[in-house]
Scaffold this motif. Structure first.
Motif, PDB file in Angstrom:
ATOM      1  N   SER A  16       0.819  -1.206   0.000  1.00  0.00           N
ATOM      2  CA  SER A  16       0.000   0.000   0.000  1.00  0.00           C
ATOM      3  C   SER A  16       0.859   1.266   0.000  1.00  0.00           C
ATOM      4  N   CYS A  18       3.843   1.633  -1.582  1.00  0.00           N
ATOM      5  CA  CYS A  18       4.303   1.848  -2.953  1.00  0.00           C
ATOM      6  C   CYS A  18       3.150   2.245  -3.871  1.00  0.00           C
ATOM      7  N   ARG A  19       1.985   1.696  -3.647  1.00  0.00           N
ATOM      8  CA  ARG A  19       0.825   2.086  -4.451  1.00  0.00           C
ATOM      9  C   ARG A  19       0.482   3.547  -4.215  1.00  0.00           C
ATOM     10  N   MET A  20       0.531   3.978  -2.972  1.00  0.00           N
ATOM     11  CA  MET A  20       0.189   5.360  -2.669  1.00  0.00           C
ATOM     12  C   MET A  20       1.260   6.321  -3.189  1.00  0.00           C
ATOM     13  N   ARG A  22       3.125   5.726  -5.687  1.00  0.00           N
ATOM     14  CA  ARG A  22       3.210   5.472  -7.134  1.00  0.00           C
ATOM     15  C   ARG A  22       4.630   5.151  -7.569  1.00  0.00           C
ATOM     16  N   ARG A  23       5.172   4.197  -6.860  1.00  0.00           N
ATOM     17  CA  ARG A  23       6.508   3.740  -7.237  1.00  0.00           C
ATOM     18  C   ARG A  23       6.488   2.229  -7.363  1.00  0.00           C
ATOM     19  N   ARG A  24       7.517   1.699  -7.948  1.00  0.00           N
ATOM     20  CA  ARG A  24       7.597   0.255  -8.167  1.00  0.00           C
ATOM     21  C   ARG A  24       7.956  -0.421  -6.856  1.00  0.00           C
ATOM     22  N   CYS A  25       7.221  -1.461  -6.530  1.00  0.00           N
ATOM     23  CA  CYS A  25       7.444  -2.190  -5.285  1.00  0.00           C
ATOM     24  C   CYS A  25       8.212  -3.465  -5.618  1.00  0.00           C
ATOM     25  N   SER A  37      -1.111  -4.602   0.590  1.00  0.00           N
ATOM     26  CA  SER A  37      -1.822  -3.854  -0.449  1.00  0.00           C
ATOM     27  C   SER A  37      -3.310  -3.693  -0.159  1.00  0.00           C
TER      28      SER A  37
END
Length: 172
Positions: A16, A18-20, A22-25, A37
């Motif tokens: 969550s 990395c999603r927030m 906006r980067r590659r996890c 997530s």
């Protein structure tokens, strides 16, 4: 790219954080074990209060064995700060301490009342014992003799004497 690498990248869901952000996890993401997530609100609150880079720094400062507890504390503090921006979790602690003090005062009051009631009960039992020692051998009260002793002959005739050996149930 081989089929195994494609399948692995499709099944790996970004955390969550990395999603927030906006980067590659990637697989060695520091935040992935603590912010899955499916729980976006958890990281959103932490990010809003502390910021992502500060959270990463705080997690890195803690030993790996204690990181999960540290993240729980960070999440708790972030939620408390969102509820009460001035005091945060300290406000909740002060509120709980005040409640404990009020309950202790109430407990002391209840104990004092219990002691008073116990003293009253003991006094009533003592009076009952003293009164029972002065009763005549006949357990029933002889109202006629009582009124005759008080020179009230008219009232004595209306109350029959109790000659039965059974004790009266209304005597204490």
């Amino acid at each position: 790219m081989n089929e195994q690498g494609v399948a692995r990248s499709r099944t790996h869901q970004p955390c969550s954080a990395c999603r927030m952000l906006r980067r590659r996890c990637d697989t060695n993401c520091l935040l992935a074990p603590y912010f899955p997530s499916d729980d976006m609100e958890k990281f959103a609150g932490v990010h809003r209060v502390f910021g992502a880079s500060n959270v990463i720094k705080m997690i890195q400062m803690v030993e790996e064995t204690k990181r999960e507890d540290a993240v729980k504390a960070i999440v708790f503090e972030a939620r408390a700060r969102m509820r009460d921006p001035v005091y945060g979790s300290t406000g909740a602690i002060f509120h709980l301490q005040k409640m404990v003090q009020e309950l202790e005062t109430q407990l002391q009051s209840t104990r004092a009342q219990a002691l008073i009631l116990q003293a009253q009960t003991d006094e009533l039992l003592r009076l009952n014992l003293v009164t029972n020692q002065h009763l005549p051998h006949d357990p029933c009260l002889d109202f006629a003799n009582f009124y005759l002793l008080n020179d009230d002959v008219s009232m004595a005739a209306s109350y029959p004497t109790c000659n039965s050996p059974t004790p009266c149930d209304w005597i204490l």
